[in-house]
Design an enzyme around this catalytic site. Structure first.
Site, PDB file in Angstrom:
ATOM      1  CE  LYS A  39     -25.799 -30.178  -0.077  1.00 46.01           C
ATOM      2  NZ  LYS A  39     -27.066 -30.190  -0.799  1.00 46.01           N
ATOM      3  NE  ARG A 133     -33.380 -34.313   0.077  1.00 42.40           N
ATOM      4  CZ  ARG A 133     -32.210 -34.053  -0.526  1.00 42.40           C
ATOM      5  NH1 ARG A 133     -31.298 -34.983  -0.635  1.00 42.40           N
ATOM      6  NH2 ARG A 133     -31.970 -32.852  -1.020  1.00 42.40           N
ATOM      7  CE1 TYR A 249      -3.621 -54.140  12.309  1.00 43.76           C
ATOM      8  CE2 TYR A 249      -4.493 -52.314  11.018  1.00 43.76           C
ATOM      9  CZ  TYR A 249      -3.936 -52.795  12.191  1.00 43.76           C
ATOM     10  OH  TYR A 249      -3.697 -51.951  13.220  1.00 43.76           O
ATOM     11  CG  MET A 296      -6.091 -46.307  12.403  1.00 48.38           C
ATOM     12  SD  MET A 296      -7.867 -46.184  12.691  1.00 48.38           S
ATOM     13  CE  MET A 296      -7.952 -44.674  13.632  1.00 48.38           C
TER      14      MET A 296
HETATM   15  C1  LIG Z   1     -27.089 -30.260  -2.114  1.00 51.36           C
HETATM   16  C2  LIG Z   1     -28.166 -29.586  -2.857  1.00 51.36           C
HETATM   17  C3  LIG Z   1     -27.929 -29.048  -4.122  1.00 51.36           C
HETATM   18  C4  LIG Z   1     -26.644 -29.304  -4.895  1.00 51.36           C
HETATM   19  O1  LIG Z   1     -26.730 -30.574  -5.496  1.00 51.36           O
HETATM   20  P1  LIG Z   1     -25.547 -31.211  -6.355  1.00 51.36           P
HETATM   21  O2  LIG Z   1     -26.121 -32.492  -6.836  1.00 51.36           O
HETATM   22  O3  LIG Z   1     -24.407 -31.402  -5.413  1.00 51.36           O
HETATM   23  O4  LIG Z   1     -25.221 -30.271  -7.454  1.00 51.36           O
HETATM   24  C5  LIG Z   1     -28.939 -28.315  -4.709  1.00 51.36           C
HETATM   25  N1  LIG Z   1     -30.124 -28.128  -4.078  1.00 51.36           N
HETATM   26  C6  LIG Z   1     -30.395 -28.661  -2.872  1.00 51.36           C
HETATM   27  C7  LIG Z   1     -31.725 -28.441  -2.257  1.00 51.36           C
HETATM   28  C8  LIG Z   1     -29.431 -29.421  -2.230  1.00 51.36           C
HETATM   29  O5  LIG Z   1     -29.718 -29.974  -1.053  1.00 51.36           O
END
Ligand SMILES: *Cc1c(COP(=O)(O)O)cnc(C)c1O
Length: 345
Positions: A39, A133, A249, A296
């Site tokens: 992701k 979550r 700055y 920046m």
């Molecule tokens: C992002 C995610 C992972 C990976 O987690 P890391 O801590 O980056 O290894 C695994 N499972 C779910 C559901 C996630 O959202």
């Protein structure tokens, strides 16, 4: 159009290290196989650079968060190997899953109904075991709409895997109990840190993200996980300043004596935040401290330790994630995902 000249900033991605990290996490997962969280554009590194490497290393299970992330990933791997963690929010999402063949992760009763009513089929199921979550609650596991799903992988997510917390074992036990109620083909619980918690947490499939890209969320992984990413930038101007001159700055740095400085073209949009103030770049093992504020698109550095370099020479930002996180108080996750689009990768 004229050919674009190369940019003055570059993100070196060590593909060997990335493959090594996946193989290491796969081995540490014991009898479970390791997947990969890809992701957020592979945590900022770039799907096109990372997914083929992970695939060639042997990975067969890829996780994205959003439906919008699917097209880039399925150019490199078969759609049925890709799961969308946020699940279907609408009929359009469910239709997209069906047309592409990617697997939705069902995260609620509402999503379970939506998926079933759109025709159902193979899916994954997230069970919430305490992070609060995404995921169905333990009580909802007995619901007929859940029991009627064709669950390939039942999963949950650890809240405190990077700590020695009693919550880890509690979540694992709740996950085990929920999985007994729902027919499934495979179980998956551990993220990167969860892999280091040991065999009780591995089940059939692990889902590392951070550690693939060089993150070290637990001490056990130090020395096993290699750094993958190094930001580098060219010096676009150098100058000599006199005692009493200030830099940047708000003039927060004042020279104590005549000194040579260099301007490096990196800044906020590239993910190099003011939190880096006080840190140092490096050139051939020598440290080149940052002077004043990151401003920046530019950072001014002290060239005192490397008198032979100047305009057009490249310097690197030390980016070993555990150290960089300590230095900046920005998390290892954030240090990766904020790396911007202007880098040549
Ligand atoms: C992002 C995610 C992972 C990976 O987690 P890391 O801590 O980056 O290894 C695994 N499972 C779910 C559901 C996630 O959202």
């Amino acid at each position: 159009m004229a050919e674009l000249p190369p940019p003055t900033l570059r993100l070196d991605i060590d593909r060997e290290a990335l493959a090594h990290n996946w193989r290491t996490l796969d081995r540490l997962s014991g009898s479970a196989r390791a997947g990969a969280a890809v992701k957020a554009n592979c945590y900022g590194l770039g799907v096109e650079h990372c997914v083929p490497v992970l695939r060639d290393a042997g990975c067969r299970d890829f996780f994205v968060a959003h439906w919008s992330e699917v097209p880039a990933v399925i150019t490199h791997v078969p759609p049925e190997q890709v799961a969308v963690l946020h699940g279907p929010q609408s009929d359009a999402d469910a239709a997209f899953a069906r047309q592409t063949g990617v697997r939705p992760v069902i995260d609620s009763l509402r999503q379970a109904r939506l998926w079933s009513e759109s025709g159902g089929g193979g899916c994954h199921l997230m069970v919430d075991t305490g992070i609060n979550r995404l995921g169905i609650s333990a009580a909802e596991a007995a619901d007929p709409v859940i029991r009627s799903l064709q669950v390939e992988v039942i999963m949950s997510h650890l809240a405190c895997a990077d700590e020695d917390s009693p919550m880890n074992a509690a979540q694992r036990d709740r996950f085990d109990a929920a999985a007994k109620l729902i027919p499934h083909k495979a179980k998956s619980l551990a993220n990167s840190a969860g892999i280091a918690l040991g065999p009780d947490y591995h089940f059939d499939l692990t889902r590392p993200g951070l550690s693939l890209y060089g993150g070290v969320p637990r001490e056990e992984l130090a020395g096993q996980i290699r750094q993958v990413v190094t930001p580098r930038a060219a010096i676009i101007q150098s100058r000599t300043i006199e005692a009493g001159d200030t830099v940047g700055y708000n003039a927060t740095f004042t020279a104590q004596a005549r000194m040579r400085t260099g301007v490096v073209s990196l800044g906020y949009a590239d993910g190099i935040l003011r939190a880096w103030g006080g840190a140092a770049f490096a050139h051939a093992g020598r440290s080149l401290p940052i002077l004043g504020k990151v401003s920046m698109d530019m950072i001014v550095i002290d060239l005192g330790a490397a008198p032979e370099i100047g305009e057009g020479d490249w310097v690197e930002l030390p980016y070993y994630l555990p150290d960089a996180a300590q230095q900046t108080a920005v998390s290892q996750y954030e240090l990766l995902t904020i790396l911007g689009h202007r880098f040549a990768r």
